[in-house]
Scaffold this motif. Structure first.
Motif, PDB file in Angstrom:
ATOM      1  N   GLY A 182       0.785  -1.226   0.000  1.00 42.57           N
ATOM      2  CA  GLY A 182       0.000   0.000   0.000  1.00 42.57           C
ATOM      3  C   GLY A 182       0.815   1.274   0.000  1.00 42.57           C
ATOM      4  O   GLY A 182       0.283   2.345   0.290  1.00 42.57           O
ATOM      5  N   ARG A 183       2.097   1.203  -0.360  1.00 42.83           N
ATOM      6  CA  ARG A 183       2.913   2.410  -0.373  1.00 42.83           C
ATOM      7  C   ARG A 183       4.114   2.240  -1.295  1.00 42.83           C
ATOM      8  O   ARG A 183       4.643   1.145  -1.470  1.00 42.83           O
ATOM      9  CB  ARG A 183       3.372   2.780   1.036  1.00 42.83           C
ATOM     10  CG  ARG A 183       4.243   1.739   1.684  1.00 42.83           C
ATOM     11  CD  ARG A 183       4.464   2.012   3.172  1.00 42.83           C
ATOM     12  NE  ARG A 183       5.199   3.246   3.400  1.00 42.83           N
ATOM     13  CZ  ARG A 183       4.789   4.197   4.229  1.00 42.83           C
ATOM     14  NH1 ARG A 183       3.659   4.078   4.877  1.00 42.83           N
ATOM     15  NH2 ARG A 183       5.521   5.275   4.422  1.00 42.83           N
ATOM     16  N   ILE A 184       4.533   3.354  -1.880  1.00 47.53           N
ATOM     17  CA  ILE A 184       5.734   3.418  -2.707  1.00 47.53           C
ATOM     18  C   ILE A 184       6.593   4.535  -2.132  1.00 47.53           C
ATOM     19  O   ILE A 184       6.143   5.678  -2.028  1.00 47.53           O
ATOM     20  CB  ILE A 184       5.398   3.720  -4.183  1.00 47.53           C
ATOM     21  CG1 ILE A 184       4.434   2.678  -4.744  1.00 47.53           C
ATOM     22  CG2 ILE A 184       6.665   3.784  -5.021  1.00 47.53           C
ATOM     23  CD1 ILE A 184       3.822   3.082  -6.079  1.00 47.53           C
ATOM     24  N   THR A 185       7.805   4.217  -1.746  1.00 49.29           N
ATOM     25  CA  THR A 185       8.699   5.207  -1.154  1.00 49.29           C
ATOM     26  C   THR A 185       9.728   5.640  -2.188  1.00 49.29           C
ATOM     27  O   THR A 185      10.349   4.798  -2.850  1.00 49.29           O
ATOM     28  CB  THR A 185       9.417   4.633   0.078  1.00 49.29           C
ATOM     29  OG1 THR A 185       8.435   4.150   1.009  1.00 49.29           O
ATOM     30  CG2 THR A 185      10.259   5.703   0.752  1.00 49.29           C
ATOM     31  N   LEU A 186       9.886   6.948  -2.328  1.00 47.60           N
ATOM     32  CA  LEU A 186      10.851   7.505  -3.268  1.00 47.60           C
ATOM     33  C   LEU A 186      12.091   7.970  -2.519  1.00 47.60           C
ATOM     34  O   LEU A 186      12.068   8.150  -1.296  1.00 47.60           O
ATOM     35  CB  LEU A 186      10.230   8.683  -4.029  1.00 47.60           C
ATOM     36  CG  LEU A 186       8.871   8.440  -4.695  1.00 47.60           C
ATOM     37  CD1 LEU A 186       8.421   9.694  -5.423  1.00 47.60           C
ATOM     38  CD2 LEU A 186       8.919   7.252  -5.640  1.00 47.60           C
ATOM     39  N   ASP A 187      13.170   8.165  -3.258  1.00 42.66           N
ATOM     40  CA  ASP A 187      14.360   8.706  -2.619  1.00 42.66           C
ATOM     41  C   ASP A 187      14.053  10.114  -2.116  1.00 42.66           C
ATOM     42  O   ASP A 187      13.315  10.873  -2.733  1.00 42.66           O
ATOM     43  CB  ASP A 187      15.536   8.729  -3.599  1.00 42.66           C
ATOM     44  CG  ASP A 187      15.307   9.687  -4.758  1.00 42.66           C
ATOM     45  OD1 ASP A 187      14.150   9.779  -5.226  1.00 42.66           O
ATOM     46  OD2 ASP A 187      16.261  10.353  -5.197  1.00 42.66           O
ATOM     47  N   GLY A 188      14.605  10.443  -0.979  1.00 36.71           N
ATOM     48  CA  GLY A 188      14.285  11.718  -0.352  1.00 36.71           C
ATOM     49  C   GLY A 188      13.162  11.609   0.657  1.00 36.71           C
ATOM     50  O   GLY A 188      12.889  12.564   1.384  1.00 36.71           O
ATOM     51  N   GLY A 189      12.478  10.434   0.698  1.00 38.41           N
ATOM     52  CA  GLY A 189      11.454  10.217   1.712  1.00 38.41           C
ATOM     53  C   GLY A 189      10.026  10.442   1.272  1.00 38.41           C
ATOM     54  O   GLY A 189       9.100  10.172   2.040  1.00 38.41           O
TER      55      GLY A 189
END
Length: 225
Positions: free
Chosen positions: A172-179
C-alpha cells in the motif's frame, strides 16, 4: 340573470388554477421574501449560517494576508540595503532553480524510453508511461506542504519537483528517494477518501496502486512537474 364570464385571459387562468374556496389566497407567484421565509424557515436559517461562515473565512484570510504583508514590511525595513538586495537575489535564484527543474523534468519525461511515472502537480494526475506511450492515467491527491517554522523542530516538507527514483515498494505504499511516499487510499476512489494525507505525501486509489505495482521496480524514474 346569469353573470358574464370575464374576457380577461389572465383572470380566467387564475380562476382555473384555484378552487372557489381558495380564491382569496391570491397568487403565490407574487409572494415576497417574507412569505418565503415563513414557509421555509429552516432553509433560510441554514443559508444564513453558510453565508456567515463564508464571510468569516474570507475575513480571516484577509486578516492573515494583511498581517503577513505587515511582518514582511517590518522585516525588510530592518534590513540594510545590501541585505535586501541579497535577499531578493536569493529568492529570484530559488524561483529560477525551481522553474528549471520543472522544465527539465517535463523534457526528460517526454523522451525517456524506459517505463516511468509522471506526476503533473498542477492537474493532480499521475501517468505510467514508456517511450511517450500512455499506459495508465490516475488521479492523485497531495498532502499539505509544511513550511519551516522558527519555534518548531519539525523539518519543512514540500511536494517534490524534478526527478526522483523509486526506493522501496511495500504494501500500500511506494517510497521515493528523499522520503516522499505514495500511499494507497482505503476508499474505493481516492477522491472519496477524506482521511488526512501526511505532509508532502501523495495518495492514489488502491485499484491504481495494485495495477501499477507489478510494473514498478527500485530505481525507476518518477518525474514531478
Amino acid at each position: 340573470m346569469d353573470k358574464k364570464k370575464s374576457s380577461d385571459p389572465i383572470a380566467g387562468e387564475v380562476e382555473t388554477r384555484r378552487s372557489p374556496d381558495r380564491a382569496g389566497e391570491g397568487d403565490r407567484r407574487r409572494g415576497k421574501f417574507r412569505d418565503f421565509r415563513r414557509a421555509y424557515p429552516g432553509f433560510v436559517f441554514t443559508l444564513g449560517l453558510a453565508l456567515a461562515a463564508i464571510l468569516a473565512v474570507d475575513a480571516w484570510l484577509v486578516f492573515k494576508r494583511v498581517r503577513y504583508n505587515s511582518e514582511l514590511s517590518d522585516l525588510r525595513s530592518s534590513m540594510t540595503s545590501a541585505e535586501r538586495q541579497r535577499s531578493d537575489l536569493i529568492v529570484e535564484e530559488e524561483e529560477n532553480k525551481l522553474q528549471i527543474a520543472i522544465e527539465l523534468a517535463k523534457r526528460q519525461a517526454k523522451f525517456d524510453k524506459k517505463l516511468h511515472l509522471n506526476v503533473a502537480v498542477d492537474s493532480a494526475r499521475m501517468y505510467l508511461t514508456r517511450d511517450g506511450a500512455l499506459l495508465r492515467e490516475m488521479p492523485v491527491q497531495f498532502g499539505p506542504e509544511r513550511p519551516a517554522e522558527e519555534n518548531s523542530s519539525a523539518p519543512p516538507v514540500a511536494i517534490p519537483r524534478g526527478e526522483r527514483t523509486v526506493a522501496d515498494i511495500g504494501e500500500g505504499r511506494i517510497t521515493l528517494d528523499g522520503g516522499t511516499v505514495i500511499l494507497a487510499s482505503d476508499a474505493g476512489k481516492s477522491a472519496n477518501d477524506s482521511t488526512p494525507i501526511p505532509p508532502g505525501a501523495l495518495r492514489i486509489a488502491r485499484e491504481d496502486m495494485e495495477a501499477i505495482k507489478p510494473n514498478l521496480s527500485a530505481g525507476m524514474k518518477v518525474y514531478f512537474y
